[in-house]
Design an enzyme around this catalytic site. Structure first.
Site, PDB file in Angstrom:
ATOM      1  N   ASP A 113     -31.919 -44.181 133.289  1.00 53.57           N
ATOM      2  CA  ASP A 113     -30.914 -43.269 132.739  1.00 53.57           C
ATOM      3  C   ASP A 113     -30.178 -42.484 133.820  1.00 53.57           C
ATOM      4  O   ASP A 113     -29.762 -41.345 133.608  1.00 53.57           O
ATOM      5  CB  ASP A 113     -31.555 -42.297 131.728  1.00 53.57           C
ATOM      6  CG  ASP A 113     -32.254 -43.043 130.615  1.00 53.57           C
ATOM      7  OD1 ASP A 113     -31.768 -44.102 130.216  1.00 53.57           O
ATOM      8  OD2 ASP A 113     -33.309 -42.558 130.144  1.00 53.57           O
ATOM      9  N   GLY A 141     -24.789 -47.560 133.520  1.00 47.69           N
ATOM     10  CA  GLY A 141     -23.715 -48.117 132.693  1.00 47.69           C
ATOM     11  C   GLY A 141     -22.357 -47.652 133.190  1.00 47.69           C
ATOM     12  O   GLY A 141     -21.432 -48.451 133.351  1.00 47.69           O
ATOM     13  N   LYS A 142     -22.255 -46.383 133.480  1.00 47.03           N
ATOM     14  CA  LYS A 142     -20.983 -45.852 133.960  1.00 47.03           C
ATOM     15  C   LYS A 142     -20.619 -46.463 135.313  1.00 47.03           C
ATOM     16  O   LYS A 142     -19.472 -46.817 135.561  1.00 47.03           O
ATOM     17  CB  LYS A 142     -21.057 -44.322 134.091  1.00 47.03           C
ATOM     18  CG  LYS A 142     -19.794 -43.763 134.713  1.00 47.03           C
ATOM     19  CD  LYS A 142     -19.814 -42.289 134.925  1.00 47.03           C
ATOM     20  CE  LYS A 142     -18.880 -41.989 136.098  1.00 47.03           C
ATOM     21  NZ  LYS A 142     -18.476 -40.605 136.171  1.00 47.03           N
ATOM     22  N   ALA A 173     -33.298 -50.969 127.340  1.00 48.44           N
ATOM     23  CA  ALA A 173     -32.259 -50.250 128.084  1.00 48.44           C
ATOM     24  C   ALA A 173     -31.286 -49.571 127.129  1.00 48.44           C
ATOM     25  O   ALA A 173     -31.116 -49.999 125.992  1.00 48.44           O
ATOM     26  CB  ALA A 173     -31.494 -51.221 128.979  1.00 48.44           C
ATOM     27  N   GLY A 174     -30.668 -48.523 127.617  1.00 50.35           N
ATOM     28  CA  GLY A 174     -29.585 -47.876 126.883  1.00 50.35           C
ATOM     29  C   GLY A 174     -28.572 -47.417 127.913  1.00 50.35           C
ATOM     30  O   GLY A 174     -28.826 -46.465 128.646  1.00 50.35           O
ATOM     31  N   HIS A 175     -27.472 -48.147 128.037  1.00 56.15           N
ATOM     32  CA  HIS A 175     -26.464 -47.842 129.060  1.00 56.15           C
ATOM     33  C   HIS A 175     -25.208 -47.329 128.371  1.00 56.15           C
ATOM     34  O   HIS A 175     -24.635 -48.010 127.531  1.00 56.15           O
ATOM     35  CB  HIS A 175     -26.146 -49.099 129.885  1.00 56.15           C
ATOM     36  CG  HIS A 175     -27.341 -49.627 130.645  1.00 56.15           C
ATOM     37  ND1 HIS A 175     -27.324 -50.812 131.315  1.00 56.15           N
ATOM     38  CD2 HIS A 175     -28.572 -49.106 130.831  1.00 56.15           C
ATOM     39  CE1 HIS A 175     -28.514 -51.017 131.886  1.00 56.15           C
ATOM     40  NE2 HIS A 175     -29.280 -49.997 131.602  1.00 56.15           N
ATOM     41  N   GLN A 194     -33.438 -49.891 133.618  1.00 57.03           N
ATOM     42  CA  GLN A 194     -34.569 -49.024 133.968  1.00 57.03           C
ATOM     43  C   GLN A 194     -34.370 -48.450 135.381  1.00 57.03           C
ATOM     44  O   GLN A 194     -33.254 -48.171 135.739  1.00 57.03           O
ATOM     45  CB  GLN A 194     -35.895 -49.774 133.821  1.00 57.03           C
ATOM     46  CG  GLN A 194     -36.300 -50.036 132.368  1.00 57.03           C
ATOM     47  CD  GLN A 194     -35.624 -51.254 131.770  1.00 57.03           C
ATOM     48  OE1 GLN A 194     -35.653 -52.326 132.361  1.00 57.03           O
ATOM     49  NE2 GLN A 194     -35.039 -51.125 130.612  1.00 57.03           N
ATOM     50  N   THR A 214     -33.972 -44.551 122.040  1.00 57.39           N
ATOM     51  CA  THR A 214     -34.940 -44.059 121.054  1.00 57.39           C
ATOM     52  C   THR A 214     -34.615 -42.653 120.548  1.00 57.39           C
ATOM     53  O   THR A 214     -35.293 -42.152 119.655  1.00 57.39           O
ATOM     54  CB  THR A 214     -36.357 -44.034 121.663  1.00 57.39           C
ATOM     55  OG1 THR A 214     -36.311 -43.227 122.846  1.00 57.39           O
ATOM     56  CG2 THR A 214     -36.830 -45.426 122.027  1.00 57.39           C
ATOM     57  N   LEU A 261     -23.478 -34.567 139.028  1.00 62.39           N
ATOM     58  CA  LEU A 261     -23.440 -33.359 139.861  1.00 62.39           C
ATOM     59  C   LEU A 261     -22.912 -32.180 139.040  1.00 62.39           C
ATOM     60  O   LEU A 261     -23.359 -31.038 139.201  1.00 62.39           O
ATOM     61  CB  LEU A 261     -22.541 -33.611 141.091  1.00 62.39           C
ATOM     62  CG  LEU A 261     -22.495 -32.494 142.114  1.00 62.39           C
ATOM     63  CD1 LEU A 261     -23.856 -32.286 142.776  1.00 62.39           C
ATOM     64  CD2 LEU A 261     -21.436 -32.770 143.192  1.00 62.39           C
ATOM     65  N   GLY A 291     -20.546 -38.629 140.698  1.00 56.77           N
ATOM     66  CA  GLY A 291     -20.107 -38.485 139.312  1.00 56.77           C
ATOM     67  C   GLY A 291     -19.950 -37.019 138.961  1.00 56.77           C
ATOM     68  O   GLY A 291     -20.849 -36.213 139.214  1.00 56.77           O
ATOM     69  N   GLY A 313     -18.679 -36.216 135.725  1.00 55.53           N
ATOM     70  CA  GLY A 313     -18.498 -36.243 134.272  1.00 55.53           C
ATOM     71  C   GLY A 313     -18.740 -37.655 133.782  1.00 55.53           C
ATOM     72  O   GLY A 313     -18.824 -38.581 134.580  1.00 55.53           O
TER      73      GLY A 313
HETATM   74  P1  GDP Z   1     -28.145 -45.603 132.257  1.00 59.94           P
HETATM   75  O1  GDP Z   1     -29.257 -46.026 131.367  1.00 59.94           O
HETATM   76  O2  GDP Z   1     -28.542 -45.545 133.686  1.00 59.94           O
HETATM   77  O3  GDP Z   1     -26.887 -46.409 132.056  1.00 59.94           O
HETATM   78  O4  GDP Z   1     -27.798 -44.112 131.838  1.00 59.94           O
HETATM   79  P2  GDP Z   1     -27.658 -43.517 130.337  1.00 59.94           P
HETATM   80  O5  GDP Z   1     -26.385 -44.009 129.762  1.00 59.94           O
HETATM   81  O6  GDP Z   1     -28.910 -43.762 129.582  1.00 59.94           O
HETATM   82  O7  GDP Z   1     -27.633 -41.963 130.629  1.00 59.94           O
HETATM   83  C1  GDP Z   1     -26.660 -41.404 131.449  1.00 59.94           C
HETATM   84  C2  GDP Z   1     -25.836 -40.392 130.638  1.00 59.94           C
HETATM   85  O8  GDP Z   1     -25.113 -39.578 131.520  1.00 59.94           O
HETATM   86  C3  GDP Z   1     -24.812 -41.033 129.734  1.00 59.94           C
HETATM   87  O9  GDP Z   1     -24.659 -40.224 128.594  1.00 59.94           O
HETATM   88  C4  GDP Z   1     -23.544 -41.016 130.562  1.00 59.94           C
HETATM   89  O10 GDP Z   1     -22.354 -40.996 129.786  1.00 59.94           O
HETATM   90  C5  GDP Z   1     -23.713 -39.731 131.301  1.00 59.94           C
HETATM   91  N1  GDP Z   1     -23.104 -39.677 132.648  1.00 59.94           N
HETATM   92  C6  GDP Z   1     -23.041 -40.650 133.604  1.00 59.94           C
HETATM   93  N2  GDP Z   1     -22.520 -40.165 134.744  1.00 59.94           N
HETATM   94  C7  GDP Z   1     -22.272 -38.851 134.515  1.00 59.94           C
HETATM   95  C8  GDP Z   1     -21.758 -37.775 135.320  1.00 59.94           C
HETATM   96  O11 GDP Z   1     -21.446 -37.935 136.498  1.00 59.94           O
HETATM   97  N3  GDP Z   1     -21.669 -36.554 134.717  1.00 59.94           N
HETATM   98  C9  GDP Z   1     -22.029 -36.320 133.424  1.00 59.94           C
HETATM   99  N4  GDP Z   1     -21.904 -35.097 132.928  1.00 59.94           N
HETATM  100  N5  GDP Z   1     -22.511 -37.306 132.643  1.00 59.94           N
HETATM  101  C10 GDP Z   1     -22.637 -38.542 133.186  1.00 59.94           C
HETATM  102  P1  IMO Z   2     -32.233 -47.641 131.076  1.00 61.06           P
HETATM  103  O1  IMO Z   2     -31.807 -49.030 131.483  1.00 61.06           O
HETATM  104  C1  IMO Z   2     -35.519 -44.797 130.673  1.00 61.06           C
HETATM  105  C2  IMO Z   2     -39.441 -46.465 129.695  1.00 61.06           C
HETATM  106  C3  IMO Z   2     -40.023 -46.133 128.339  1.00 61.06           C
HETATM  107  C4  IMO Z   2     -41.505 -46.147 128.679  1.00 61.06           C
HETATM  108  C5  IMO Z   2     -41.612 -47.281 129.689  1.00 61.06           C
HETATM  109  C6  IMO Z   2     -42.065 -48.597 129.087  1.00 61.06           C
HETATM  110  O2  IMO Z   2     -31.411 -47.038 129.992  1.00 61.06           O
HETATM  111  O3  IMO Z   2     -32.363 -46.768 132.277  1.00 61.06           O
HETATM  112  P2  IMO Z   2     -40.882 -50.420 127.572  1.00 61.06           P
HETATM  113  O4  IMO Z   2     -40.295 -50.321 126.195  1.00 61.06           O
HETATM  114  O5  IMO Z   2     -39.901 -50.854 128.610  1.00 61.06           O
HETATM  115  O6  IMO Z   2     -42.145 -51.222 127.619  1.00 61.06           O
HETATM  116  O7  IMO Z   2     -41.319 -48.903 127.946  1.00 61.06           O
HETATM  117  O8  IMO Z   2     -40.318 -47.437 130.254  1.00 61.06           O
HETATM  118  N1  IMO Z   2     -38.094 -47.071 129.666  1.00 61.06           N
HETATM  119  C7  IMO Z   2     -36.973 -46.417 129.998  1.00 61.06           C
HETATM  120  N2  IMO Z   2     -36.777 -45.139 130.366  1.00 61.06           N
HETATM  121  N3  IMO Z   2     -34.471 -45.655 130.651  1.00 61.06           N
HETATM  122  C8  IMO Z   2     -34.654 -46.963 130.315  1.00 61.06           C
HETATM  123  O9  IMO Z   2     -33.685 -47.889 130.417  1.00 61.06           O
HETATM  124  C9  IMO Z   2     -35.949 -47.379 129.926  1.00 61.06           C
HETATM  125  N4  IMO Z   2     -36.463 -48.567 129.527  1.00 61.06           N
HETATM  126  C10 IMO Z   2     -37.783 -48.358 129.365  1.00 61.06           C
HETATM  127  O10 IMO Z   2     -39.584 -44.884 127.883  1.00 61.06           O
HETATM  128  O11 IMO Z   2     -41.848 -44.951 129.346  1.00 61.06           O
HETATM  129 MG    MG Z   3     -30.289 -45.382 129.687  1.00 61.92          MG
END
Ligand code: GDP
Ligand code: IMO
Ligand code: MG
Length: 427
Positions: A13, A17-18, A39-41, A223, A300, A331, A412, A414
């Site tokens: 996280d 994705g960004k 994953a959740g991007h 991850q 989740t 930042l 980043g 925003g």
């Molecule tokens: P990923 O799993 O690595 O793709 O990240 P996630 O999407 O799960 O979580 C990152 C969150 O931060 C998302 O809601 C993005 O829209 C947000 N985000 C990414 N870069 C920035 C940033 O530079 N500033 C802010 N405020 N939000 C950001």
């Molecule tokens: P992105 O790609 C954050 C964590 C779960 C759990 C552990 C194992 O969005 O960064 P799993 O279902 O993979 O067997 O769970 O890994 N986890 C993540 N935490 N971002 C993710 O993906 C994750 N994918 C799995 O919360 O602790």
């Molecule tokens: Mg994510």
């Protein structure tokens, strides 16, 4: 020509994705090489927000070929639901390529993921419940079902039958659950065969040919480094190799193809699920970071655990992945703080550690040693160059860069596509 790998430098996280979306119009292929719909991007384009779980973020860039490579585990039901969701929003998904060798998440994998977590009680990993661990376990034990098996009904049936022989015993006798029906699973998965067929390809061949032709291949990790099965906080990890080495095995390209490894690094730290997290804040400051940063899970919906930046973790990520460039995200979230603590090492039973301790037991007991840096109050979400950042924000970035051991090439400020300062080109 170049293959570029993107890896999460912390516990996921970080904003992968960004980061992928940002370079979307400068690359030819975006490849997922491990993980699955755990994953959740998030990608924000204008007023549109997309949450991608299984599909590569590059699917949102019209000229990119998105690829789900052999190292990914695919839940076909989720795949088609995600594709449908994007099609309904006008996204062209026809270009998607899927490896014939990728493994399938089966209903018994999801069931086993959930019951084994429940059984672990307080010792649970906190998985996403998507069946990731059991699917990779079957892959390694050579009992997995692959995409190509859906094209051979006899093999598909045999494999499911063999698997159920085992899994149903465990589900019913160990966990006191209902067993699963062979015919139901077989019919469901056979039904996916013709839907998936137009997308299936020898993706390793496609990618190698593309590289030979001078195309740019972007390998999008899921991850993060500390969730890696080998290099993460085992057993509180995911069941694949998000680190850069995993990109080669998971995509079927050689390490000599990779010219850059971009580490995505949040300006503070978060983690979802269980496991050690030395800089975690269990007080109102943690809650403040969660609110400011919108730190709620994309997959989740769980609250993300939040804490200060941990420099030994960033250095570890540099080392394990061979990171050449960092993208420092979020930042802007730190705006408003008087002083910003940064963890520069740990104390474990009275002994100072400058790097992550060797054993998990020590890491569990690691107490962060902090240095404090001056914060800034100015809104930085509209800033578009490093020089425009408040002096204290500049100093914070430079400090993290020095401690992390690789240049910060993008920042980043925003969630939006344009809310990025690119100090050096990421591709
Ligand atoms: P990923 O799993 O690595 O793709 O990240 P996630 O999407 O799960 O979580 C990152 C969150 O931060 C998302 O809601 C993005 O829209 C947000 N985000 C990414 N870069 C920035 C940033 O530079 N500033 C802010 N405020 N939000 C950001
Ligand atoms: P992105 O790609 C954050 C964590 C779960 C759990 C552990 C194992 O969005 O960064 P799993 O279902 O993979 O067997 O769970 O890994 N986890 C993540 N935490 N971002 C993710 O993906 C994750 N994918 C799995 O919360 O602790
Ligand atoms: Mg994510």
């Amino acid at each position: 020509m170049p293959a570029i790998t993107l890896v999460g430098a912390q516990w996921g996280d970080e904003g992968k994705g960004k980061a992928t979306d940002l370079v979307g119009n400068r690359v030819d292929y975006v490849v997922r090489y491990q993980g699955g719909n755990n994953a959740g991007h998030t990608v924000v384009i204008g007023d549109q927000k997309y949450a991608l779980h299984l599909l590569p973020s590059g699917i949102l860039s019209p000229d990119v070929v998105p690829v789900i490579a052999n190292g990914v585990v695919i839940d076909p039901g989720v795949l088609f639901e995600e594709l449908r969701g994007l099609q309904e929003r006008g996204v062209d998904t026809e270009r998607l390529l899927i490896s014939a060798n990728a493994h399938l998440i089966m209903p018994y994998h999801r069931a086993l993921d959930k019951v084994s977590e429940r059984f672990l009680g307080k010792g649970r990993i906190g998985t996403t419940g998507r069946g990731i661990g059991p699917t990779y376990a079957d892959k390694i034990s050579r009992a997995g079902v692959r995409v190509q098996d859906m094209f051979d009904p006899k093999i598909l049936r045999q494999k499911i039958e063999l698997a159920l022989h085992d899994k149903n015993q465990v589900l019913t006798k160990v966990y006191n659950r209902r067993g699963l029906e062979l015919e139901q699973i077989y019919d469901e998965y056979l039904g996916y065969a013709e839907l998936i067929r137009p997308h299936v390809a020898d993706t390793s061949l496609v990618l190698n040919k593309a590289l030979d032709e001078g195309k740019t291949v972007y390998l999008e990790g899921s991850q993060g480094t500390l969730l890696d099965i080998d290099h993460g906080t085992y057993p509180f990890v995911t069941s694949s190799s998000p680190t850069s080495g995993g990109a080669c095995a998971g995509a079927g390209i050689g390490p000599t193809r990779i010219t850059k490894v971009v580490g995505i690094l949040k300006a503070y730290t978060t983690r979802v699920g269980s496991g050690p997290f030395p800089t975690e804040l269990l007080d109102e400051q943690g809650e403040w970071l969660r609110r400011q940063g919108g730190e709620y899970g994309v997959t989740t919906g769980r609250n993300r655990r939040c804490g200060w930046f941990d420099a030994p973790i960033a250095r570890y990520a540099t080392r394990v992945n061979g990171i050449t460039d960092f993208f420092l995200t979020k930042l802007d979230v730190l705006t408003g703080l008087d002083r910003i603590p940064v963890c520069v090492g740990y104390e474990v039973n009275g002994v100072r550690h400058d790097e992550i301790p060797m054993t998990q037991t020590d890491f569990h007991h690691a107490v962060p040693v902090y240095e404090h840096f001056d914060g800034w109050k100015e809104d930085i979400t509209h800033v578009r160059s490093f020089d425009e950042l408040p002096k204290n924000a500049q100093a914070y970035v430079r400090t993290l860069e020095e401690m992390s051991g690789a240049p910060i090439s993008a920042i980043g400020v925003g969630p939006g596509r344009d809310q990025t300062l690119e100090l050096r080109s990421l591709v």
